[in-house]
Design an enzyme around this catalytic site. Sequence first.
Site, short mmCIF file in Angstrom:
data_model
loop_
_atom_site.label_atom_id
_atom_site.label_comp_id
_atom_site.label_asym_id
_atom_site.label_seq_id
_atom_site.Cartn_x
_atom_site.Cartn_y
_atom_site.Cartn_z
N GLU A 113 0.96 -1.43 0.28
CA GLU A 113 -0.11 0.10 -0.04
C GLU A 113 0.73 1.00 -0.07
OE1 GLU A 113 -4.40 -0.99 2.06
OE2 GLU A 113 -2.52 -1.47 3.71
N GLU A 133 -3.43 -9.62 3.70
CA GLU A 133 -4.14 -8.90 4.84
C GLU A 133 -5.33 -10.21 5.49
OE1 GLU A 133 -2.86 -4.95 4.02
OE2 GLU A 133 -3.03 -7.28 2.99
#
Length: 259
Positions: A113, A133
């Site tokens: 990210e 995640e």
Amino acid sequence: MTEPGGHAGVRTETREGIFIITIDRPEARNAIDGATARALAAAIDELDSSDNLLVGILTGAGGVFSAGMDLKAFAKGEKPVVPGRGFAGITRTEIRTPLIAAVEGYALGGGTEMALACDMIVAARDATFGQTEVHYGIVAPEGGMVRLPERIPHNIAVELLLTGDPLPAARAEQLGLVNHLTEPGEALTQALELAHRVARNAPLAVAAVKRVVNERTAYRDQDALRDQDQIVGLVLDSQDAREGARAFAEKRTPHWQGR
């Protein structure tokens, strides 16, 4: 070249108008805790506030970009998010200066990210990206679910987000996520060469390009991030999220409860 500077977990250095920001927690694979997030936010502010800094480079020490969120810190209740600035003080910040990610080794979870928040990505051939995640009971709320489907084909982004599978740099380059591939250990060198190619151009023109691109994409991203926050808040605060972090810290398989 200026003397190196920085704060906890972060080093900075200027080379001929190029500002190098290095995440410096190799003992934790450059995972981001609260102090490191605040230090990165301060480094970005320094980049954007100086007329002498023309391009920024974000990289990691010890042959690793970043393993993302420090799950051990998260398990203790710490979140590596700066209010109004996002993960690592970067992912929700409208950065005015061109920023290049120089990726060696792993850029996982929040590491991907952070790279997605940069304007360009240079990566070593053996580097690995990935929104991992879901393995830990959480999701990718700091740009992964919003930006990844915009940067690579939608269906492939969805597969990566749902499986948490790794994305090798060579494949990422084929998909258009990575601008340039290098030999291992050469990502920063190539990023510096790219940065100098940008920095030699007229500063007002460069600033105008960055501003127009930002105004076309950043506001849309911010709206999408706000919308997704209403959906993922319950996930990030769930028992499963805490279990995923504890299981990682204790090196065991998580036991999901669906709540």
